[in-house]
Design a protein around this motif. Structure first.
Motif, PDB file in Angstrom:
ATOM      1  N   ARG A  95     -32.974 -86.098 -61.371  1.00  0.00           N
ATOM      2  CA  ARG A  95     -32.738 -86.176 -60.763  1.00  0.00           C
ATOM      3  C   ARG A  95     -32.534 -87.470 -59.540  1.00  0.00           C
ATOM      4  N   MET A  96     -33.362 -87.385 -58.779  1.00  0.00           N
ATOM      5  CA  MET A  96     -33.470 -88.185 -57.130  1.00  0.00           C
ATOM      6  C   MET A  96     -34.896 -88.187 -57.489  1.00  0.00           C
ATOM      7  N   ASP A  97     -35.160 -89.163 -56.346  1.00  0.00           N
ATOM      8  CA  ASP A  97     -37.063 -89.207 -55.936  1.00  0.00           C
ATOM      9  C   ASP A  97     -36.898 -88.321 -54.204  1.00  0.00           C
ATOM     10  N   GLN A  98     -36.253 -88.853 -53.182  1.00  0.00           N
ATOM     11  CA  GLN A  98     -36.652 -88.445 -51.683  1.00  0.00           C
ATOM     12  C   GLN A  98     -34.756 -87.418 -51.818  1.00  0.00           C
ATOM     13  N   ILE A  99     -35.303 -86.572 -50.817  1.00  0.00           N
ATOM     14  CA  ILE A  99     -34.118 -86.090 -50.200  1.00  0.00           C
ATOM     15  C   ILE A  99     -34.153 -85.974 -48.098  1.00  0.00           C
ATOM     16  N   LEU A 100     -33.589 -85.360 -47.756  1.00  0.00           N
ATOM     17  CA  LEU A 100     -33.361 -85.747 -46.496  1.00  0.00           C
ATOM     18  C   LEU A 100     -33.112 -83.908 -47.038  1.00  0.00           C
ATOM     19  N   ILE A 101     -33.391 -83.289 -45.480  1.00  0.00           N
ATOM     20  CA  ILE A 101     -33.114 -81.594 -45.641  1.00  0.00           C
ATOM     21  C   ILE A 101     -33.849 -81.032 -44.701  1.00  0.00           C
ATOM     22  N   ASN A 102     -32.474 -79.921 -44.121  1.00  0.00           N
ATOM     23  CA  ASN A 102     -32.750 -79.024 -43.327  1.00  0.00           C
ATOM     24  C   ASN A 102     -34.988 -78.598 -43.881  1.00  0.00           C
ATOM     25  N   LYS A 103     -35.635 -78.264 -42.827  1.00  0.00           N
ATOM     26  CA  LYS A 103     -36.717 -78.408 -43.058  1.00  0.00           C
ATOM     27  C   LYS A 103     -37.324 -77.010 -42.863  1.00  0.00           C
ATOM     28  N   ALA A 104     -36.154 -76.012 -42.439  1.00  0.00           N
ATOM     29  CA  ALA A 104     -36.781 -74.662 -42.926  1.00  0.00           C
ATOM     30  C   ALA A 104     -35.768 -74.245 -44.330  1.00  0.00           C
ATOM     31  N   VAL A 105     -34.938 -74.800 -44.395  1.00  0.00           N
ATOM     32  CA  VAL A 105     -34.432 -74.661 -45.773  1.00  0.00           C
ATOM     33  C   VAL A 105     -35.233 -74.683 -46.755  1.00  0.00           C
ATOM     34  N   ALA A 106     -35.617 -76.310 -47.284  1.00  0.00           N
ATOM     35  CA  ALA A 106     -37.043 -76.805 -47.197  1.00  0.00           C
ATOM     36  C   ALA A 106     -38.269 -74.973 -47.972  1.00  0.00           C
ATOM     37  N   GLN A 107     -38.753 -75.348 -46.764  1.00  0.00           N
ATOM     38  CA  GLN A 107     -40.122 -74.610 -46.586  1.00  0.00           C
ATOM     39  C   GLN A 107     -39.881 -73.136 -47.723  1.00  0.00           C
ATOM     40  N   TYR A 108     -38.652 -72.539 -47.233  1.00  0.00           N
ATOM     41  CA  TYR A 108     -37.893 -70.941 -47.450  1.00  0.00           C
ATOM     42  C   TYR A 108     -38.019 -71.613 -49.028  1.00  0.00           C
TER      43      TYR A 108
END
Length: 243
Positions: A169-182
């Motif tokens: 539903r999306m191609d790119q997001i901006l997010i907290n890196k720690a949340v993304a990695q975990y």
């Protein structure tokens, strides 16, 4: 050698601190991997556990909905909130006083499979739709959102953002890196998501209520020691996070 010195400092620090130990009321909100209510774990929990060994302080942790946590801090029912950049709370009724930084909050782009491209400045996002958490402000992107150069698509939280990205539903997001990695580590269906470039980074500290500012010298000394020994980096790594 660093680890041996750090362990010795923990033991000696605990002996000397026990006579001056304090109970510190800490406010948490459920935000994995930083604060994980189920099982009472997470990066900030582990850091406070280590700080307790060094300083002798007892950190009494209570989980709140985030808006309530802010109010509890204002009225002095919370002594400490971890992981805060001073600029985020400067408009609060009680901004607080701050320890030396112990970590970072990093804003990183995450892409759907096959959608990754290099982003060196926000202008590289021109014409794109960017997924963000509702209510989060990004000063470097505000003008581009306002004039329509970049389109903003909001989700309730990071977990919903990642689900929308993985679902196409999306191609790119901006997010907290720690949340993304975990989350990518913990959820197999997210394994093909691609971490991209960093768009912002903030040094975060222990936010302390002014009524407890006497805690700061011991906290600062202990945090500096943990950083030098690599203890904080090891705690982040335990949850799959590298900043």
């Amino acid at each position: 050698m660093k680890n041996l010195l750090y362990a010795a400092c923990c033991v000696l620090g605990g002996w000397f601190a026990s006579a001056h130990a304090d109970t510190v009321k800490v406010g948490f909100y459920n935000y994995p991997p930083m604060m994980i209510e189920k099982g009472q774990s997470g990066i900030y929990q582990d850091i406070l556990d280590e700080l307790s060994k060094i300083t002798g302080h007892h950190f009494q942790i209570t989980y709140f909905p985030y808006p309530r946590l802010a109010r509890q801090f204002d009225i002095g029912e919370i002594d400490l909130e971890p992981g805060v950049f001073p600029g985020w709370v400067k408009q609060q009724k009680v901004p607080g006083v701050f320890s030396v930084p112990f970590g970072k909050v990093v804003d990183v782009l995450v892409f759907a499979p096959g959608k990754h491209f290099s982003v060196t400045t926000p202008r590289d996002l021109s014409g794109k739709t960017l997924g963000l958490v509702r209510g989060y402000a990004y000063p470097d992107l505000r003008e581009m959102f306002d004039n329509g150069t970049v389109h903003r698509a909001d989700a309730l939280n990071e977990i919903q953002l990642l689900a929308m990205l993985a679902g196409g539903r999306m191609d790119q997001i901006l997010i907290n890196k720690a949340v993304a990695q975990y989350t990518i580590r913990e959820v197999p269906k997210y394994s093909e998501l691609v971490l991209g470039d960093v768009l912002g980074a903030f040094d975060v500290s222990m936010r302390v209520h002014p009524g407890k500012k006497a805690l700061l010298p011991k906290l600062d000394e202990a945090i500096v020691g943990m950083k030098r020994s690599g203890a904080i980096a090891r705690i982040y790594a335990k949850y799959g996070v590298s900043l």
